[in-house]
Design a protein around this motif. Structure first.
Motif, mmCIF file in Angstrom:
data_model
loop_
_atom_site.group_PDB
_atom_site.id
_atom_site.type_symbol
_atom_site.label_atom_id
_atom_site.label_comp_id
_atom_site.label_asym_id
_atom_site.label_seq_id
_atom_site.Cartn_x
_atom_site.Cartn_y
_atom_site.Cartn_z
ATOM 1 N N GLU A 108 0.761 -1.172 0.070
ATOM 2 C CA GLU A 108 -0.016 -0.009 -0.069
ATOM 3 C C GLU A 108 0.761 1.203 -0.121
ATOM 4 O OE1 GLU A 108 -2.107 -3.385 1.484
ATOM 5 O OE2 GLU A 108 -0.374 -2.644 2.150
ATOM 6 N N ALA A 109 2.042 1.138 0.420
ATOM 7 C CA ALA A 109 3.067 2.247 0.405
ATOM 8 C C ALA A 109 3.350 2.922 -1.096
ATOM 9 C CB ALA A 109 4.342 1.924 1.098
ATOM 10 N N SER A 110 3.331 3.963 -1.146
ATOM 11 C CA SER A 110 3.619 4.496 -2.419
ATOM 12 C C SER A 110 5.059 4.333 -2.981
ATOM 13 C CB SER A 110 3.212 6.058 -2.672
ATOM 14 O OG SER A 110 4.008 6.796 -1.834
ATOM 15 N N SER A 111 5.574 4.045 -4.106
ATOM 16 C CA SER A 111 6.911 4.178 -4.557
ATOM 17 C C SER A 111 6.811 4.349 -6.084
ATOM 18 C CB SER A 111 7.458 2.781 -4.183
ATOM 19 O OG SER A 111 8.840 2.749 -4.386
ATOM 20 N N ILE A 112 8.033 5.175 -6.347
ATOM 21 C CA ILE A 112 8.144 5.216 -7.892
ATOM 22 C C ILE A 112 8.827 4.212 -8.529
ATOM 23 C CG2 ILE A 112 8.219 7.814 -7.558
ATOM 24 C CD1 ILE A 112 11.104 8.047 -7.822
ATOM 25 N N ASN A 113 8.498 4.007 -9.636
ATOM 26 C CA ASN A 113 8.899 2.760 -10.432
ATOM 27 C C ASN A 113 10.301 2.985 -10.853
ATOM 28 O OD1 ASN A 113 8.723 4.196 -12.825
ATOM 29 N ND2 ASN A 113 6.619 3.674 -13.258
ATOM 30 N N PHE A 114 10.972 1.871 -11.580
ATOM 31 C CA PHE A 114 12.409 2.001 -11.897
ATOM 32 C C PHE A 114 12.708 3.203 -12.839
ATOM 33 C CE2 PHE A 114 16.051 0.726 -14.524
ATOM 34 C CZ PHE A 114 16.979 0.526 -13.312
ATOM 35 N N PRO A 115 11.835 3.060 -14.154
ATOM 36 C CA PRO A 115 12.244 4.482 -14.898
ATOM 37 C C PRO A 115 12.266 5.552 -14.311
ATOM 38 C CG PRO A 115 10.659 2.625 -16.110
ATOM 39 C CD PRO A 115 10.887 2.292 -14.485
ATOM 40 N N ARG A 116 11.334 5.924 -13.532
ATOM 41 C CA ARG A 116 10.998 7.155 -13.036
ATOM 42 C C ARG A 116 12.060 7.409 -11.728
ATOM 43 N NH1 ARG A 116 5.373 9.560 -11.731
ATOM 44 N NH2 ARG A 116 6.704 11.442 -11.759
ATOM 45 N N SER A 117 12.579 6.172 -11.363
ATOM 46 C CA SER A 117 13.690 6.491 -10.434
ATOM 47 C C SER A 117 14.977 6.809 -10.959
ATOM 48 C CB SER A 117 13.749 5.034 -9.600
ATOM 49 O OG SER A 117 12.664 4.712 -8.950
ATOM 50 N N VAL A 118 15.242 6.281 -12.237
ATOM 51 C CA VAL A 118 16.383 6.524 -13.163
ATOM 52 C C VAL A 118 16.379 8.136 -13.283
ATOM 53 C CG1 VAL A 118 17.577 6.405 -15.205
ATOM 54 C CG2 VAL A 118 16.706 4.331 -13.853
ATOM 55 N N ARG A 119 15.128 8.598 -13.818
ATOM 56 C CA ARG A 119 14.991 10.072 -14.017
ATOM 57 C C ARG A 119 15.163 10.924 -12.912
ATOM 58 N NH1 ARG A 119 10.017 10.019 -16.972
ATOM 59 N NH2 ARG A 119 8.847 10.878 -15.269
ATOM 60 N N TYR A 120 14.834 10.491 -11.795
ATOM 61 C CA TYR A 120 14.746 11.223 -10.526
ATOM 62 C C TYR A 120 16.548 11.389 -10.242
ATOM 63 C CZ TYR A 120 15.503 11.885 -5.575
ATOM 64 O OH TYR A 120 15.698 12.365 -4.396
ATOM 65 N N GLY A 121 17.071 10.003 -10.368
ATOM 66 C CA GLY A 121 18.726 9.866 -9.838
ATOM 67 C C GLY A 121 19.410 10.841 -10.840
ATOM 68 N N LEU A 122 19.098 10.954 -12.080
ATOM 69 C CA LEU A 122 19.805 11.965 -13.241
ATOM 70 C C LEU A 122 19.519 13.229 -12.704
ATOM 71 C CD1 LEU A 122 19.196 10.056 -16.816
ATOM 72 C CD2 LEU A 122 21.323 10.061 -14.970
ATOM 73 N N GLY A 123 18.366 13.478 -12.379
ATOM 74 C CA GLY A 123 17.962 14.993 -11.909
ATOM 75 C C GLY A 123 18.676 15.379 -10.602
ATOM 76 N N CYS A 124 18.957 14.372 -9.875
ATOM 77 C CA CYS A 124 19.618 14.649 -8.605
ATOM 78 C C CYS A 124 20.855 15.152 -8.914
ATOM 79 C CB CYS A 124 19.622 13.420 -7.671
ATOM 80 S SG CYS A 124 17.953 13.141 -6.906
ATOM 81 N N LEU A 125 21.791 14.241 -9.881
ATOM 82 C CA LEU A 125 23.075 14.489 -10.119
ATOM 83 C C LEU A 125 23.349 15.920 -10.784
ATOM 84 C CD1 LEU A 125 24.177 10.992 -11.431
ATOM 85 C CD2 LEU A 125 24.839 12.038 -9.387
ATOM 86 N N ARG A 126 22.239 16.282 -11.756
ATOM 87 C CA ARG A 126 22.227 17.632 -12.559
ATOM 88 C C ARG A 126 22.035 18.683 -11.440
ATOM 89 N NH1 ARG A 126 18.971 14.910 -16.385
ATOM 90 N NH2 ARG A 126 17.191 15.584 -15.441
ATOM 91 N N THR A 127 21.432 18.450 -10.507
ATOM 92 C CA THR A 127 21.145 19.504 -9.391
ATOM 93 C C THR A 127 22.470 19.700 -8.580
ATOM 94 O OG1 THR A 127 18.818 19.138 -9.005
ATOM 95 C CG2 THR A 127 19.715 20.263 -7.075
ATOM 96 N N ALA A 128 22.984 18.802 -8.191
ATOM 97 C CA ALA A 128 24.325 18.582 -7.395
ATOM 98 C C ALA A 128 25.476 19.337 -8.264
ATOM 99 C CB ALA A 128 24.622 17.264 -6.898
ATOM 100 N N MET A 129 25.401 18.836 -9.602
ATOM 101 C CA MET A 129 26.627 19.413 -10.320
ATOM 102 C C MET A 129 26.481 20.772 -10.439
ATOM 103 S SD MET A 129 29.408 18.865 -11.930
ATOM 104 C CE MET A 129 29.444 17.287 -12.026
ATOM 105 N N ARG A 130 25.075 21.253 -10.816
ATOM 106 C CA ARG A 130 24.898 23.015 -10.735
ATOM 107 C C ARG A 130 25.102 23.666 -9.661
ATOM 108 N NH1 ARG A 130 19.091 24.215 -13.216
ATOM 109 N NH2 ARG A 130 20.189 26.283 -13.083
ATOM 110 N N PHE A 131 24.740 22.934 -8.388
ATOM 111 C CA PHE A 131 25.269 23.439 -7.210
ATOM 112 C C PHE A 131 26.807 23.929 -7.223
ATOM 113 C CE2 PHE A 131 26.280 23.433 -2.915
ATOM 114 C CZ PHE A 131 25.554 24.164 -2.176
ATOM 115 N N ARG A 132 27.417 22.722 -7.709
ATOM 116 C CA ARG A 132 28.952 22.877 -7.459
ATOM 117 C C ARG A 132 29.549 23.815 -8.609
ATOM 118 N NH1 ARG A 132 32.924 19.457 -5.208
ATOM 119 N NH2 ARG A 132 35.080 20.225 -5.672
#
Length: 290
Positions: A258-282
């Motif tokens: 019953e707990a929500s969770s994003i699927n694998f493709p969206r997880s990949v997109r999320y991970g790439l977005g996190c890396l872009r955010t961190a790189m832009r920060f740096r």
């Protein structure tokens, strides 16, 4: 969507009826156990503010009908929340209808599904408009226990911190709580890279259990952030950019159907977005350095 860091740069018993009536003494007279439980619920809903500060819980909801009521009751039982706001992102189940039966819940419904980040933007806007001094985000899928709300509120209400994260990694409870191994590994790797690029020492950036002070939320340019899941990462980048310390508290977690969770493709997109955010920060920090 473009993101700005701000500043000068472009970013949730049964009090169940028993067959034999059980009576106990209450100030109002002899009452059944379930009646006393209702009175306790009513009393909790009328609690005063924490040290003169209004505590608002926000619940960004999408198809949360199976776990909403359980989450809500555990929130109320903490006896510290002044108002609860649920924002429904065009759910296809009975989330809104159930929420309408819960005392003291303010409901806002998106006309269409706008995304997790957009849901949070509405949540924070409504909480600030309601006069919140401390805002705690609790997912109504019951993956995170609301029993930590008093601790998180205290850490902010006493002036120690402006941002608190409920970490699934601290204490080693993520895998015990059922986090899929691939998600655990991805979480740890992403967090390592993000810590290096953003100069922080967080145990994770990806928890949805968070608390903020009003002062902090009013400073952040949240509308610049994504309407998708990477919003969670971008808001932390904005907080770190402004020099705030992000505190963490160990949080048990539950993974179940019953707990929500994003699927694998969206997880990949999320991970790439996190890396872009961190790189832009740096890169932005490097450009700012003398």
């Amino acid at each position: 969507m473009q993101m700005s860091f701000g500043g000068t740069h472009s970013l949730l018993d049964s009090g169940c009826w028993v067959r034999m009536p059980i009576f106990m003494f209450c100030p109002q007279g002899p009452l059944r156990f379930s009646d006393c439980r209702f009175l306790a619920l009513e009393e909790s809903l009328n609690k005063t503010m924490h040290r003169g500060q209004k505590v608002v819980v926000i619940m960004p909801a999408y198809n949360a009908a199976r776990t909403l009521v359980q989450t809500y009751h555990e929130i109320v039982e903490q006896g510290i929340v002044d108002e609860t706001i649920l924002v429904d992102d065009a759910s296809r189940d009975e989330t809104v209808q159930l929420a309408q039966t819960l005392p003291g819940v303010r409901i806002h419904v998106h006309d269409k599904n706008e995304g997790y980040g957009a849901n949070q933007k509405t949540c924070y806007r409504l909480a600030l408009e309601a006069g919140a001094d401390i805002v705690v985000m609790v997912h109504p899928d019951y993956q995170y226990t609301p029993q930590l709300i008093p601790a998180m509120v205290s850490m902010i209400g006493n002036g120690l911190y402006h941002c608190i994260l409920g970490s699934r990694i601290l204490g080693g409870g993520a895998l015990r709580g059922g986090m899929p191994p691939w998600k655990y590994v991805a979480n740890r790797l992403l967090t390592l890279v993000e810590n290096i690029l953003m100069g922080a020492k967080l145990s994770e950036y990806h928890t949805g259990y968070r608390a903020f002070s009003r002062k902090l939320l009013e400073e952040l340019p949240l509308e610049w952030n994504s309407d998708d899941f990477v919003f969670d990462n971008q808001i932390l980048a904005q907080i770190l950019w402004r020099g705030y310390f992000v505190a963490e508290i160990s949080c048990p977690t539950r993974y179940f159907p019953e707990a929500s969770s994003i699927n694998f493709p969206r997880s990949v997109r999320y991970g790439l977005g996190c890396l872009r955010t961190a790189m832009r920060f740096r890169l932005a920090r490097s450009a700012r350095a003398p």
